[in-house]
Design an enzyme around this catalytic site. Structure first.
Site, PDB file in Angstrom:
ATOM      1  CB  SER A  61      -1.744 -11.388   9.387  1.00 52.84           C
ATOM      2  OG  SER A  61      -2.219 -10.652   8.279  1.00 52.84           O
TER       3      SER A  61
ATOM      4  CB  VAL B  26       1.082 -11.605   6.648  1.00 53.29           C
ATOM      5  CG1 VAL B  26       1.545 -12.864   7.359  1.00 53.29           C
ATOM      6  CG2 VAL B  26       2.261 -10.661   6.404  1.00 53.29           C
TER       7      VAL B  26
ATOM      8  CD  GLU C 146     -10.945  -2.487  -0.892  1.00 51.78           C
ATOM      9  OE1 GLU C 146     -10.619  -3.411  -0.136  1.00 51.78           O
ATOM     10  OE2 GLU C 146     -12.128  -2.243  -1.175  1.00 51.78           O
TER      11      GLU C 146
ATOM     12  CB  THR D   6     -13.989  -5.724  -2.775  1.00 51.70           C
ATOM     13  OG1 THR D   6     -13.788  -6.004  -1.395  1.00 51.70           O
ATOM     14  CG2 THR D   6     -14.023  -4.238  -2.964  1.00 51.70           C
TER      15      THR D   6
ATOM     16  NE  ARG E  44     -13.289  -2.247   2.091  1.00 53.86           N
ATOM     17  CZ  ARG E  44     -12.717  -3.090   2.928  1.00 53.86           C
ATOM     18  NH1 ARG E  44     -13.289  -3.392   4.065  1.00 53.86           N
ATOM     19  NH2 ARG E  44     -11.559  -3.629   2.650  1.00 53.86           N
TER      20      ARG E  44
ATOM     21  CE  LYS F 271      -3.775  -2.542   2.002  1.00 56.06           C
ATOM     22  NZ  LYS F 271      -3.240  -3.769   1.420  1.00 56.06           N
TER      23      LYS F 271
END
Length: 192
Positions: free
Chosen positions: A78, A75, A162, A100, A159, A33
């Site tokens: 996670s 990960v 995103e 999504t 969203r 990101k």
């Protein structure tokens, strides 16, 4: 504000503490990101990357401390990962899994792969590099089919903030990027 306090303020605290304690090597953990961020979280992770890379300039020749970054994707399993969310929905008897967007992809790495990569990078680092493992990117729909093969999918829409597809290396870093067998190294733009 928490991502600012953690990723920016926290990076500054770690840099200062490492320099004060003459720690020899620091590797910050980053995320896909941080590559061309479109939301505040990604922007704070990019800022954190820049703080750690620039810390080599602060250290200079006076301090023995060297700083680098490891950037990877999600990960598997996670906290916050979609895998435990899908598993929880299945355990609760849900009839469908939320997707999504059918085109959405994500990079994946296991915890053991991530740890092994970071340890290798401690040996490879000279200071200022961003290390990026070559890891697979898969469609979220394929992941949902693997976890809940008989489940229906419900498209819920993307969203705000995103991306459909994350990147590991920005086009703005391409001229600094070296390719190796199992990873990339984004060289620092500053000569330390």
């Amino acid at each position: 504000m928490e991502c600012i306090n953690t990723n920016i303020g926290g990076a500054e605290n770690v840099v200062k503490s490492a320099l004060n304690a003459n720690v020899s090597r620091i590797i910050a953990l980053s995320t896909d990101k941080a590559s061309d961020p479109i939301n505040l979280y990604g922007a704070t992770k990019l800022t954190s990357d820049k703080i750690f890379v620039s810390a080599n300039n602060i250290a200079g020749e006076i301090h023995p401390t060297r700083f680098s970054v490891v950037r990877y994707g999600n990960v598997a399993g996670s906290r916050g990962s979609v895998i435990p969310i899908f598993k929880q929905l299945i355990a609760q008897g849900s009839k469908e899994l939320p997707i999504t967007d059918i085109k959405m992809t994500r990079f994946w790495i296991t915890l053991s792969q991530a740890v092994e990569f970071v340890l290798k990078c401690f040996k490879r680092m000279q200071g200022g590099e961003i290390f990026v493992p070559k890891i697979p990117s898969i469609r979220v729909t394929d992941l949902a089919k693997a976890i809940g093969p008989k489940m229906n999918h419900k498209i819920i829409g993307i969203r705000p903030g995103e991306k459909l597809h994350e990147k590991m290396c920005s086009i703005h870093e391409a001229h600094l990027t070296l390719e190796f067998k199992d990873h990339y190294v984004i060289k620092p733009s500053i000569n330390f």
